[in-house]
Design a protein around this motif. Structure first.
Motif, PDB file in Angstrom:
ATOM      1  N   ASP A  31       0.834  -1.206   0.000  1.00  0.00           N
ATOM      2  CA  ASP A  31       0.000   0.000   0.000  1.00  0.00           C
ATOM      3  C   ASP A  31       0.867   1.254   0.000  1.00  0.00           C
ATOM      4  O   ASP A  31       0.561   2.236  -0.692  1.00  0.00           O
ATOM      5  N   VAL A  32       1.944   1.226   0.765  1.00  0.00           N
ATOM      6  CA  VAL A  32       2.865   2.362   0.817  1.00  0.00           C
ATOM      7  C   VAL A  32       3.556   2.545  -0.531  1.00  0.00           C
ATOM      8  O   VAL A  32       3.668   3.664  -1.045  1.00  0.00           O
ATOM      9  N   ILE A  33       4.013   1.450  -1.104  1.00  0.00           N
ATOM     10  CA  ILE A  33       4.713   1.501  -2.391  1.00  0.00           C
ATOM     11  C   ILE A  33       3.813   2.096  -3.463  1.00  0.00           C
ATOM     12  O   ILE A  33       4.230   2.963  -4.247  1.00  0.00           O
ATOM     13  N   ALA A  34       2.550   1.656  -3.498  1.00  0.00           N
ATOM     14  CA  ALA A  34       1.613   2.155  -4.499  1.00  0.00           C
ATOM     15  C   ALA A  34       1.314   3.635  -4.299  1.00  0.00           C
ATOM     16  O   ALA A  34       1.176   4.399  -5.262  1.00  0.00           O
ATOM     17  N   ALA A  35       1.226   4.066  -3.044  1.00  0.00           N
ATOM     18  CA  ALA A  35       0.865   5.460  -2.763  1.00  0.00           C
ATOM     19  C   ALA A  35       2.029   6.414  -2.972  1.00  0.00           C
ATOM     20  O   ALA A  35       1.840   7.536  -3.462  1.00  0.00           O
ATOM     21  N   LEU A  36       3.241   5.983  -2.614  1.00  0.00           N
ATOM     22  CA  LEU A  36       4.386   6.895  -2.623  1.00  0.00           C
ATOM     23  C   LEU A  36       5.334   6.676  -3.791  1.00  0.00           C
ATOM     24  O   LEU A  36       6.193   7.524  -4.059  1.00  0.00           O
ATOM     25  N   GLY A  37       5.222   5.532  -4.471  1.00  0.00           N
ATOM     26  CA  GLY A  37       6.108   5.267  -5.595  1.00  0.00           C
ATOM     27  C   GLY A  37       7.541   5.009  -5.189  1.00  0.00           C
ATOM     28  O   GLY A  37       8.465   5.332  -5.949  1.00  0.00           O
ATOM     29  N   VAL A  38       7.766   4.449  -4.004  1.00  0.00           N
ATOM     30  CA  VAL A  38       9.116   4.134  -3.539  1.00  0.00           C
ATOM     31  C   VAL A  38       9.350   2.629  -3.658  1.00  0.00           C
ATOM     32  O   VAL A  38       8.425   1.847  -3.847  1.00  0.00           O
ATOM     33  N   THR A  39      10.603   2.224  -3.526  1.00  0.00           N
ATOM     34  CA  THR A  39      10.943   0.811  -3.672  1.00  0.00           C
ATOM     35  C   THR A  39      10.574   0.034  -2.419  1.00  0.00           C
ATOM     36  O   THR A  39      10.380   0.609  -1.331  1.00  0.00           O
ATOM     37  N   ARG A  40      10.511  -1.289  -2.558  1.00  0.00           N
ATOM     38  CA  ARG A  40      10.192  -2.124  -1.406  1.00  0.00           C
ATOM     39  C   ARG A  40      11.268  -2.016  -0.321  1.00  0.00           C
ATOM     40  O   ARG A  40      10.954  -1.930   0.865  1.00  0.00           O
ATOM     41  N   SER A  41      12.533  -2.026  -0.741  1.00  0.00           N
ATOM     42  CA  SER A  41      13.607  -1.955   0.252  1.00  0.00           C
ATOM     43  C   SER A  41      13.562  -0.630   1.012  1.00  0.00           C
ATOM     44  O   SER A  41      13.766  -0.597   2.229  1.00  0.00           O
ATOM     45  N   THR A  42      13.287   0.455   0.296  1.00  0.00           N
ATOM     46  CA  THR A  42      13.175   1.762   0.955  1.00  0.00           C
ATOM     47  C   THR A  42      12.001   1.773   1.930  1.00  0.00           C
ATOM     48  O   THR A  42      12.115   2.274   3.060  1.00  0.00           O
ATOM     49  N   THR A  43      10.881   1.206   1.507  1.00  0.00           N
ATOM     50  CA  THR A  43       9.692   1.165   2.352  1.00  0.00           C
ATOM     51  C   THR A  43       9.943   0.363   3.617  1.00  0.00           C
ATOM     52  O   THR A  43       9.635   0.806   4.731  1.00  0.00           O
ATOM     53  N   LEU A  44      10.514  -0.821   3.471  1.00  0.00           N
ATOM     54  CA  LEU A  44      10.733  -1.677   4.630  1.00  0.00           C
ATOM     55  C   LEU A  44      11.766  -1.083   5.582  1.00  0.00           C
ATOM     56  O   LEU A  44      11.645  -1.203   6.799  1.00  0.00           O
ATOM     57  N   ALA A  45      12.788  -0.429   5.023  1.00  0.00           N
ATOM     58  CA  ALA A  45      13.782   0.218   5.886  1.00  0.00           C
ATOM     59  C   ALA A  45      13.137   1.342   6.697  1.00  0.00           C
ATOM     60  O   ALA A  45      13.420   1.502   7.892  1.00  0.00           O
ATOM     61  N   ALA A  46      12.266   2.135   6.060  1.00  0.00           N
ATOM     62  CA  ALA A  46      11.581   3.219   6.761  1.00  0.00           C
ATOM     63  C   ALA A  46      10.652   2.652   7.827  1.00  0.00           C
ATOM     64  O   ALA A  46      10.588   3.168   8.961  1.00  0.00           O
ATOM     65  N   LEU A  47       9.903   1.607   7.507  1.00  0.00           N
ATOM     66  CA  LEU A  47       9.000   0.993   8.481  1.00  0.00           C
ATOM     67  C   LEU A  47       9.770   0.437   9.670  1.00  0.00           C
ATOM     68  O   LEU A  47       9.350   0.591  10.826  1.00  0.00           O
ATOM     69  N   ASP A  48      10.910  -0.203   9.408  1.00  0.00           N
ATOM     70  CA  ASP A  48      11.714  -0.733  10.514  1.00  0.00           C
ATOM     71  C   ASP A  48      12.203   0.383  11.428  1.00  0.00           C
ATOM     72  O   ASP A  48      12.224   0.228  12.660  1.00  0.00           O
ATOM     73  N   THR A  49      12.581   1.522  10.837  1.00  0.00           N
ATOM     74  CA  THR A  49      13.003   2.664  11.650  1.00  0.00           C
ATOM     75  C   THR A  49      11.856   3.173  12.515  1.00  0.00           C
ATOM     76  O   THR A  49      12.025   3.467  13.703  1.00  0.00           O
ATOM     77  N   LEU A  50      10.665   3.278  11.933  1.00  0.00           N
ATOM     78  CA  LEU A  50       9.507   3.777  12.671  1.00  0.00           C
ATOM     79  C   LEU A  50       9.059   2.795  13.747  1.00  0.00           C
ATOM     80  O   LEU A  50       8.565   3.202  14.805  1.00  0.00           O
ATOM     81  N   ILE A  51       9.226   1.503  13.482  1.00  0.00           N
ATOM     82  CA  ILE A  51       8.941   0.503  14.513  1.00  0.00           C
ATOM     83  C   ILE A  51       9.923   0.643  15.662  1.00  0.00           C
ATOM     84  O   ILE A  51       9.559   0.567  16.843  1.00  0.00           O
TER      85      ILE A  51
END
Length: 418
Positions: A31-51
């Motif tokens: 859902d994040v990738i579709a909304a923001l147009g970022v890569t999966r690795s970038t998305t997961l790295a950001a989510l891990d930081t926020l977690i």
């Protein structure tokens, strides 16, 4: 240099992912990738930081009930709305109201505190007024609401404050000839910022507009005016999707109505209704047994009991309707809004008044007239706008703020909270 650029990109992507999660329900990385147009690795790295900082929590995997028959189910996430709280403060003339809400905007507790305002609607000050009274009151009502919610000052990540005065983008109010504006604001931005992060002070009608855009009748509307119509008139203005303030915060003050024939000033519908009814009661024009008899009801009750079918109250409704129509016509000519939202505690009792106003605006309009609608948020509209303003202010600060608090440790944080 490469490492610095990488860190900058990671911070930017983390802020973007938090922005997506801020108002979302449960979501997946896709859902994040579709909304923001970022890569999966970038998305997961950001989510891990926020977690890691506690702003996002991972939910149990959906599993087979959501269609996963083979392989590993997709990870699911949501905003951790308990990672901090925000405070919305409606610092009115005579009453302060504070709401403590979680990061999703859900109210946890509220408190009220009566204060000394100006004597009356003519803005006559107390001779011994001291702005420090309002600063002390602001802290007192916020602390009481925090105590009721069971959280300390250190949990606050954003504060939104509404004041009955023009406010510029820096949270300051201009000088007023009788001292009203500077007393109402009392430099609350600087005072509260000593203890709380993310303080945002705005005009009360501006925050009513924030509430209407986020929760009420202006959702999805980029060009609208939210008009508070209780004791005094004031308006919050959105044009091209942005809240408009002006150089000194004066956009929406409606002081120009003093020069409009048959209007003459910024008296609100509630104030006018009370004066009209009082004059007729004192003149013996209210029949015995009428709902408007002595003791006279409040403005909200007066308007709720009024009807065009009642010969006693019909003249008031017609007068208010034509007056509101003239005011809306002036506002429409200045701002060209698609919609005018009539707000405040008395708005729900103005059905027939607003119908007359709509007809008056249609009669006098040259451009296509704006839609005139009644707010559903009632007397809570300013407080709700203050909470939304606090959430908006907190969103850009909360991630580094929580990271810093983690680095300082619980002992340092508890010391600040005491």
């Amino acid at each position: 240099m490469v490492l610095a650029e990488r860190n900058t990109r990671h911070r930017a992507s983390t802020e973007a992912v938090l922005g997506f999660a801020w108002d979302a329900e449960a979501f997946r990385a896709d859902d994040v990738i579709a909304a923001l147009g970022v890569t999966r690795s970038t998305t997961l790295a950001a989510l891990d930081t926020l977690i890691e900082v506690g702003l996002i929590r991972e939910l149990p995997s959906a599993g087979a009930e959501e269609g996963y028959r083979m392989g590993r189910p997709a990870r699911r996430f949501e905003l951790n709305d308990g990672a901090g709280v925000v405070v919305g403060l409606d610092a009115g003339n005579r009453r302060f109201r504070a709401i403590v809400a979680d990061l999703s905007g859900r109210a946890l507790a509220e408190e009220h505190l009566d204060v000394r305002g100006f004597h009356d609607a003519a803005e006559v000050p107390y001779p011994d007024r001291d702005p420090e009274e309002r600063r002390v009151a602001a802290f007192a009502v916020i602390d009481a609401a925090l105590s009721r919610a069971g959280v300390a000052r250190g949990a606050v990540v954003g504060v939104g404050v509404a004041v009955p005065a023009p406010v510029d983008a820096e949270g300051f109010s201009p000088m007023h000839p009788r001292g009203f504006w500077q007393y109402m604001n009392a430099d609350l931005q600087a005072a509260l910022a000593v203890e709380f992060p993310g303080v945002r002070v705005e005009n009360d009608a501006a925050l009513a507009a924030v509430a209407e855009r986020g929760l009420g009748e202006a959702q999805g509307c980029d060009d609208f005016v939210a008009m508070l119509v209780g004791r005094r008139l004031g308006s919050g203005v959105y044009l091209d999707g942005r809240l408009i303030r002006g150089a000194r915060g004066g956009v929406g003050e409606l002081e120009g109505l003093a020069y409009v024939a048959d209007v003459g000033g910024t008296w609100g519908m509630g104030d006018l209704a009370e004066k009209w009814a009082r004059e007729r009661l004192e003149s013996g024009l209210i029949p015995t047994g009428h709902p408007w008899g002595s003791p006279m009801p409040s403005a909200e009750e007066l308007l709720a009991q009024a009807s065009l079918s009642d010969p006693v109250t019909r003249p008031l409704l017609e007068e208010l309707g034509l007056r509101l129509g003239r005011i809306c016509s002036v506002v429409a000519r200045f701002y060209d809004p698609a919609r005018i939202v009539v707000c405040g505690a008395v708005a729900g009792a103005l059905g027939e008044v607003i119908a007359i106003a709509r007809a008056e605006v249609r009669r006098s309009a040259e451009l296509p007239p704006p839609e005139i609608v009644t707010s559903r948020l009632g007397g809570d509209v300013v407080s709700l706008g203050a909470v939304l303003a606090a959430r908006e202010r907190a969103r850009g600060l909360v991630s580094p703020l929580l990271s810093d608090r983690q680095a300082r440790g619980p002992e340092d944080d508890s010391a600040r909270s005491s």
